[in-house]
Design a protein around this motif. Sequence first.
Motif, PDB file in Angstrom:
ATOM      1  N   ARG A 201       0.872  -1.176   0.000  1.00  0.00           N
ATOM      2  CA  ARG A 201       0.000   0.000   0.000  1.00  0.00           C
ATOM      3  C   ARG A 201       0.904   1.219   0.000  1.00  0.00           C
ATOM      4  O   ARG A 201       1.749   1.365   0.884  1.00  0.00           O
ATOM      5  N   VAL A 202       0.739   2.057  -0.990  1.00  0.00           N
ATOM      6  CA  VAL A 202       1.616   3.219  -1.125  1.00  0.00           C
ATOM      7  C   VAL A 202       0.781   4.482  -1.167  1.00  0.00           C
ATOM      8  O   VAL A 202      -0.368   4.484  -1.630  1.00  0.00           O
ATOM      9  N   GLY A 203       1.351   5.559  -0.672  1.00  0.00           N
ATOM     10  CA  GLY A 203       0.607   6.813  -0.653  1.00  0.00           C
ATOM     11  C   GLY A 203       1.520   8.017  -0.645  1.00  0.00           C
ATOM     12  O   GLY A 203       2.663   7.956  -0.172  1.00  0.00           O
ATOM     13  N   ILE A 204       1.021   9.108  -1.193  1.00  0.00           N
ATOM     14  CA  ILE A 204       1.751  10.369  -1.194  1.00  0.00           C
ATOM     15  C   ILE A 204       0.758  11.496  -0.949  1.00  0.00           C
ATOM     16  O   ILE A 204      -0.344  11.499  -1.494  1.00  0.00           O
ATOM     17  N   SER A 205       1.125  12.428  -0.085  1.00  0.00           N
ATOM     18  CA  SER A 205       0.299  13.613   0.146  1.00  0.00           C
ATOM     19  C   SER A 205       1.202  14.831   0.090  1.00  0.00           C
ATOM     20  O   SER A 205       2.382  14.774   0.441  1.00  0.00           O
ATOM     21  N   ARG A 206       0.622  15.922  -0.372  1.00  0.00           N
ATOM     22  CA  ARG A 206       1.391  17.157  -0.525  1.00  0.00           C
ATOM     23  C   ARG A 206       0.596  18.326   0.007  1.00  0.00           C
ATOM     24  O   ARG A 206      -0.529  18.587  -0.440  1.00  0.00           O
ATOM     25  N   ASP A 207       1.159  19.020   0.999  1.00  0.00           N
ATOM     26  CA  ASP A 207       0.590  20.253   1.519  1.00  0.00           C
ATOM     27  C   ASP A 207       1.222  21.397   0.734  1.00  0.00           C
ATOM     28  O   ASP A 207       2.414  21.700   0.905  1.00  0.00           O
TER      29      ASP A 207
ATOM     30  N   LEU B 121       0.678  24.583   0.773  1.00  0.00           N
ATOM     31  CA  LEU B 121       0.959  25.808   1.504  1.00  0.00           C
ATOM     32  C   LEU B 121       2.231  25.665   2.333  1.00  0.00           C
ATOM     33  O   LEU B 121       3.108  26.524   2.292  1.00  0.00           O
ATOM     34  N   ALA B 122       2.322  24.560   3.070  1.00  0.00           N
ATOM     35  CA  ALA B 122       3.518  24.317   3.881  1.00  0.00           C
ATOM     36  C   ALA B 122       4.673  23.768   3.049  1.00  0.00           C
ATOM     37  O   ALA B 122       5.802  23.682   3.527  1.00  0.00           O
ATOM     38  N   LYS B 123       4.365  23.389   1.807  1.00  0.00           N
ATOM     39  CA  LYS B 123       5.376  22.791   0.911  1.00  0.00           C
ATOM     40  C   LYS B 123       6.019  21.562   1.543  1.00  0.00           C
ATOM     41  O   LYS B 123       7.233  21.387   1.528  1.00  0.00           O
ATOM     42  N   GLU B 124       5.161  20.711   2.080  1.00  0.00           N
ATOM     43  CA  GLU B 124       5.623  19.481   2.728  1.00  0.00           C
ATOM     44  C   GLU B 124       5.007  18.270   2.037  1.00  0.00           C
ATOM     45  O   GLU B 124       3.818  18.269   1.708  1.00  0.00           O
ATOM     46  N   THR B 125       5.829  17.254   1.826  1.00  0.00           N
ATOM     47  CA  THR B 125       5.375  16.019   1.198  1.00  0.00           C
ATOM     48  C   THR B 125       5.514  14.867   2.185  1.00  0.00           C
ATOM     49  O   THR B 125       6.552  14.727   2.846  1.00  0.00           O
ATOM     50  N   THR B 126       4.479  14.058   2.281  1.00  0.00           N
ATOM     51  CA  THR B 126       4.499  12.876   3.144  1.00  0.00           C
ATOM     52  C   THR B 126       4.378  11.641   2.270  1.00  0.00           C
ATOM     53  O   THR B 126       3.488  11.542   1.427  1.00  0.00           O
ATOM     54  N   LEU B 127       5.284  10.688   2.484  1.00  0.00           N
ATOM     55  CA  LEU B 127       5.309   9.448   1.716  1.00  0.00           C
ATOM     56  C   LEU B 127       5.099   8.271   2.654  1.00  0.00           C
ATOM     57  O   LEU B 127       5.674   8.229   3.750  1.00  0.00           O
ATOM     58  N   ARG B 128       4.282   7.308   2.225  1.00  0.00           N
ATOM     59  CA  ARG B 128       4.042   6.127   3.051  1.00  0.00           C
ATOM     60  C   ARG B 128       4.068   4.853   2.216  1.00  0.00           C
ATOM     61  O   ARG B 128       3.561   4.830   1.100  1.00  0.00           O
ATOM     62  N   VAL B 129       4.658   3.822   2.782  1.00  0.00           N
ATOM     63  CA  VAL B 129       4.659   2.489   2.188  1.00  0.00           C
ATOM     64  C   VAL B 129       4.219   1.509   3.267  1.00  0.00           C
ATOM     65  O   VAL B 129       4.859   1.414   4.333  1.00  0.00           O
TER      66      VAL B 129
ATOM     67  N   GLY C 251       1.869   1.730   5.362  1.00  0.00           N
ATOM     68  CA  GLY C 251       1.535   2.401   6.605  1.00  0.00           C
ATOM     69  C   GLY C 251       2.687   3.079   7.303  1.00  0.00           C
ATOM     70  O   GLY C 251       2.479   3.833   8.262  1.00  0.00           O
ATOM     71  N   GLU C 252       3.904   2.855   6.834  1.00  0.00           N
ATOM     72  CA  GLU C 252       5.081   3.445   7.466  1.00  0.00           C
ATOM     73  C   GLU C 252       5.571   4.634   6.649  1.00  0.00           C
ATOM     74  O   GLU C 252       5.610   4.585   5.419  1.00  0.00           O
ATOM     75  N   ALA C 253       5.956   5.693   7.350  1.00  0.00           N
ATOM     76  CA  ALA C 253       6.491   6.868   6.669  1.00  0.00           C
ATOM     77  C   ALA C 253       7.878   6.557   6.118  1.00  0.00           C
ATOM     78  O   ALA C 253       8.698   5.901   6.784  1.00  0.00           O
ATOM     79  N   VAL C 254       8.133   6.994   4.902  1.00  0.00           N
ATOM     80  CA  VAL C 254       9.460   6.846   4.296  1.00  0.00           C
ATOM     81  C   VAL C 254       9.946   8.226   3.888  1.00  0.00           C
ATOM     82  O   VAL C 254       9.162   9.127   3.596  1.00  0.00           O
ATOM     83  N   ARG C 255      11.250   8.399   3.861  1.00  0.00           N
ATOM     84  CA  ARG C 255      11.814   9.726   3.626  1.00  0.00           C
ATOM     85  C   ARG C 255      12.051  10.006   2.149  1.00  0.00           C
ATOM     86  O   ARG C 255      11.895  11.130   1.696  1.00  0.00           O
TER      87      ARG C 255
ATOM     88  N   LEU D 275      11.645   9.521  -1.991  1.00  0.00           N
ATOM     89  CA  LEU D 275      10.708   9.170  -3.046  1.00  0.00           C
ATOM     90  C   LEU D 275      11.069   7.833  -3.692  1.00  0.00           C
ATOM     91  O   LEU D 275      10.196   7.088  -4.114  1.00  0.00           O
ATOM     92  N   SER D 276      12.353   7.519  -3.738  1.00  0.00           N
ATOM     93  CA  SER D 276      12.786   6.256  -4.347  1.00  0.00           C
ATOM     94  C   SER D 276      12.199   5.052  -3.623  1.00  0.00           C
ATOM     95  O   SER D 276      11.934   4.015  -4.242  1.00  0.00           O
ATOM     96  N   SER D 277      11.962   5.186  -2.315  1.00  0.00           N
ATOM     97  CA  SER D 277      11.370   4.086  -1.545  1.00  0.00           C
ATOM     98  C   SER D 277       9.941   3.821  -1.978  1.00  0.00           C
ATOM     99  O   SER D 277       9.433   2.711  -1.849  1.00  0.00           O
ATOM    100  N   LEU D 278       9.286   4.849  -2.489  1.00  0.00           N
ATOM    101  CA  LEU D 278       7.914   4.721  -2.985  1.00  0.00           C
ATOM    102  C   LEU D 278       7.917   4.265  -4.447  1.00  0.00           C
ATOM    103  O   LEU D 278       7.246   3.307  -4.822  1.00  0.00           O
ATOM    104  N   ALA D 279       8.719   4.947  -5.258  1.00  0.00           N
ATOM    105  CA  ALA D 279       8.702   4.729  -6.706  1.00  0.00           C
ATOM    106  C   ALA D 279       9.197   3.352  -7.122  1.00  0.00           C
ATOM    107  O   ALA D 279       8.794   2.838  -8.167  1.00  0.00           O
ATOM    108  N   GLN D 280      10.058   2.746  -6.318  1.00  0.00           N
ATOM    109  CA  GLN D 280      10.617   1.455  -6.712  1.00  0.00           C
ATOM    110  C   GLN D 280       9.553   0.362  -6.815  1.00  0.00           C
ATOM    111  O   GLN D 280       9.731  -0.628  -7.523  1.00  0.00           O
ATOM    112  N   HIS D 281       8.423   0.556  -6.143  1.00  0.00           N
ATOM    113  CA  HIS D 281       7.372  -0.460  -6.164  1.00  0.00           C
ATOM    114  C   HIS D 281       6.489  -0.369  -7.406  1.00  0.00           C
ATOM    115  O   HIS D 281       5.793  -1.330  -7.738  1.00  0.00           O
ATOM    116  N   LEU D 282       6.487   0.782  -8.070  1.00  0.00           N
ATOM    117  CA  LEU D 282       5.584   0.970  -9.205  1.00  0.00           C
ATOM    118  C   LEU D 282       6.313   1.684 -10.346  1.00  0.00           C
ATOM    119  O   LEU D 282       6.231   2.908 -10.480  1.00  0.00           O
TER     120      LEU D 282
END
Length: 374
Positions: A92-98, A100-108, A110-114, A116-123
Amino acid sequence: MALVKLQTENFRNLAKAPVSFSPSMNLLYGENGSGKTSVLEAIGYLGLGRSFRVSRHQAVVSHGQKKLTVFGGLDKGMSAEPSSVPGELYHRVGISRDVLAKETTLRVDGEAVRNLSSLAQHLPVSVIDPGVFDIVAGSPGKRRQFLDWAVFHVEPSFASIWQQCQRVTSQRNQILRTGRIDDALMKVWDSQYTELAERLTKARKDTFRLFTDAFDSLLGEIDAPWVDGLKLDFYAGWDSSQSLVDVLKAHREQERKMGHTLYGPNRADIRLRFQGRPVSETFSRGQQKTLVILMKIAQGMVLSDLGKQVTFLLDDINAELDVGHRAMLAQKLYELRCQVFLTSIEPPRPEELWQNTMPEYRLFHVEHGKLTEE
């Protein structure tokens, strides 16, 4: 892996309801502005971490909102073993982007990853849209990006090396822009730069060899007069008959005047030539399109040989490719057991795409950002 579930929130005009997809072929149709490309764009966020249409996240978030979210469920796709449980999600992978705060949250899972490569490697997501045909006639950066996408999915350490090299290049550029070069300091940065450049270039060369092997095998199936005279070469970014250290020393004054790094992996390119001349000057627009299609398929072949399933996003290719080229592309992607998302304005005709063996597919009508399966 294949994307079998997608859910978005505040992503352009897309509805929030989750959608289930086929690990094989997915055909989406609807009028202009209905949200077809937005679906592909959302999928692209999970595999690329950004939009393939625009550079700013603000352009993607729904009007009046400050945060977007994209969630995807992945299964083993067409490479799944017979014993695999149907419908079981492996990641299960997810990305959210705020925005205004210019903050990106990545999850694989259910766990936060720092990274983008940790997310992109799966797809592994590969886009074929009208803009992709600039790979041939466009700048070296287009071809470098094309190659690096494959290197990233072939060589696990590439993302880290590339990021380090970018940072060191930035430091060199800052020194060069001052116009007053401290030789001792520059020697330190040159040492780091050349060491990373060699590692980066080796990864690129290794993947390029895999790519050209696959590409050459494809050319053997093509009956076209330009096949025999076509040649693809990898250019590292400097004269490979010399060491990069010597090249940098010899051109120190030139770099100082220009204020940035002129030699190294930041100038790498794939040089496409026909009978010794650039393809951009000798090939017709139709021939260039055929060439790009073959290059994209060859990328898919490289990853397929490594046991990775590519998710291809084919956006409005009816406007660029005739029926014959569309059928060739669809058939090759089917043979590679890739996952495909294909958009069109008119209801698609699967019998035109797959004339011999009809693959499993799901058909969706898109209207006002909502997908309805037919």
